[in-house]
Design an enzyme around this catalytic site. Structure first.
Site, PDB file in Angstrom:
ATOM      1  N   ASN A  25       4.695  -9.292  -6.202  1.00  0.00           N
ATOM      2  CA  ASN A  25       4.640 -10.636  -5.537  1.00  0.00           C
ATOM      3  C   ASN A  25       3.431  -9.694  -4.997  1.00  0.00           C
ATOM      4  O   ASN A  25       2.991  -8.267  -5.326  1.00  0.00           O
ATOM      5  CB  ASN A  25       6.083 -10.025  -4.296  1.00  0.00           C
ATOM      6  N   MET A  26       2.837 -10.907  -4.508  1.00  0.00           N
ATOM      7  CA  MET A  26       0.988 -10.117  -4.351  1.00  0.00           C
ATOM      8  C   MET A  26       0.672  -8.876  -3.479  1.00  0.00           C
ATOM      9  O   MET A  26       0.374  -8.551  -4.338  1.00  0.00           O
ATOM     10  CB  MET A  26       1.173 -12.289  -3.475  1.00  0.00           C
ATOM     11  N   LYS A  27       1.779  -9.502  -2.558  1.00  0.00           N
ATOM     12  CA  LYS A  27       1.077  -8.200  -1.461  1.00  0.00           C
ATOM     13  C   LYS A  27       1.565  -6.879  -2.729  1.00  0.00           C
ATOM     14  O   LYS A  27       1.020  -5.881  -2.294  1.00  0.00           O
ATOM     15  CB  LYS A  27       2.528  -8.329  -0.615  1.00  0.00           C
ATOM     16  N   GLY A  28       2.381  -6.299  -3.753  1.00  0.00           N
ATOM     17  CA  GLY A  28       2.711  -5.479  -3.996  1.00  0.00           C
ATOM     18  C   GLY A  28       3.262  -4.261  -3.443  1.00  0.00           C
ATOM     19  O   GLY A  28       5.314  -4.413  -1.928  1.00  0.00           O
ATOM     20  N   TYR A  29       3.486  -3.460  -3.598  1.00  0.00           N
ATOM     21  CA  TYR A  29       3.814  -1.986  -3.220  1.00  0.00           C
ATOM     22  C   TYR A  29       2.877  -0.519  -2.650  1.00  0.00           C
ATOM     23  O   TYR A  29       2.245  -0.177  -4.106  1.00  0.00           O
ATOM     24  CB  TYR A  29       4.756  -1.707  -3.668  1.00  0.00           C
TER      25      TYR A  29
END
Ligand code: B12
Length: 253
Positions: A128-132
């Protein structure tokens, strides 16, 4: 240069003192008998002088223990065999440049948490766009189209969608490993790819807290990633593997 073996031992108070800490739950009430059971369990595991340093009830008839003690065992480092992903690690920007220089169309990554596994946080962290943990996910990369199918996706649907979207890379997440359910599920997916004669069409990568690169290779996957791995680790490997595949196909023609 010394050819002395490197022996490794756990330590607690002083180097090489063999101190370890174990924690486990027992299906008994939290009382003196429970503590004695915990100590005996530690002794059976090869721990000397065990001390129960923490115990707490869990629910009626169940309890949790932390036991501290000493082990004599040591590990000879030279006998260890670790299989690691062999590819140059690149930053997001380097990966984007690599894609621009080596591929004429965007690369399609499709992923899911498969079988009965409903844990999606891991695959979301990668895709996902946000990542981690401060690392953007694949959706944010220029030159990558990331399609995340979510959780509890069956193997047949994943393959069907991978074909439909003309994916280059398939990402499979497995978190639950109880009763080796992940091994069964991952094995079935490889068998499905082989039965449909599609194994060579994709780079197939697995991931999850208990997944290692060694396990991935053993099961017939291209790579495996565990905890503390991010989108750039996965993309670094995938883009280089895709490039190698391209070179191989050209040579074969
Ligand atoms: C959140 C959570 C849930 C949520 C999931 C919500 C969701 N939408 O994901 C809910 C409540 C639904 C849940 C349910 C269950 N859970 Co749960 N859950 C957790 C928990 C607390 C956190 C997992 C997590 O999100 N980690 C954070 C992510 C970012 O880490 P990660 O998954 O490891 O991902 C990283 C890497 O592994 C890697 N990665 C992961 N996937 C992929 C894929 C690819 C392709 C790549 C390259 C990399 C990659 O990249 C990520 C970033 O570094 C863990 C315990 C824990 N603290 O870990 C238990 C845990 C995973 N759950 C567990 C269990 C047993 C269950 C249940 C079976 C409980 C039950 N009896 O009902 C059910 C199973 C439901 C099902 N059908 O799957 C066990 C699993 C034990 C095991 N190994 O088998 C754990 C470890 C808890 C425990 N100690 O017992 N759970």
């Amino acid at each position: 240069m010394s050819d002395q073996k490197k022996m490794i031992r756990p330590y607690g108070d002083t180097l090489n003192d063999g101190k370890v800490q174990l924690s486990f739950s027992l299906p008994v009430p939290c009382n003196t008998l429970g503590e004695e059971t915990a100590k005996q369990m530690a002794i059976k595991m090869g721990v000397h002088d065990p001390a129960v340093v923490h115990s707490t009830p869990l629910s009626d008839g169940f309890s949790f223990y932390i036991v501290y003690g000493t082990v004599e065992h040591q590990i000879d480092e030279s006998i260890l065999n670790v299989v690691e992903v062999e590819s140059k690690s690149m930053s997001k920007e380097e990966i984007e440049k690599y894609i621009e220089e080596n591929f004429s169309t965007p690369l399609v990554f499709i992923g899911a948490s498969t079988g009965t596994d409903a844990h999606t946080v891991g695959i979301d962290a990668i895709m996902n766009m946000k990542g981690y943990n401060g690392n953007y996910g694949l959706e944010r990369y220029k030159g990558i189209i990331a399609i995340n199918l979510g959780g509890q996706v069956d193997n047949e649907t994943l393959l069907e969608k991978a074909i439909e979207y003309q994916a280059d890379v398939i990402l499979v997440s497995q978190t639950v490993t109880q009763k080796n359910i992940h091994i069964q599920n991952l094995t079935s997916f490889i068998e499905l790819l082989e039965a449909e004669n599609k194994r060579d069409q994709f780079i197939v990568i697995i991931g999850g807290a208990r997944i290692s690169h060694g396990l991935a290779k053993e099961l017939g996957y291209d790579a495996g990633f565990g905890s503390k791995k991010y989108a750039f680790d996965v993309a670094s490997f995938a883009v280089q593997a895709l490039k190698q595949k391209q070179v191989k196909v050209k040579k074969e023609k």
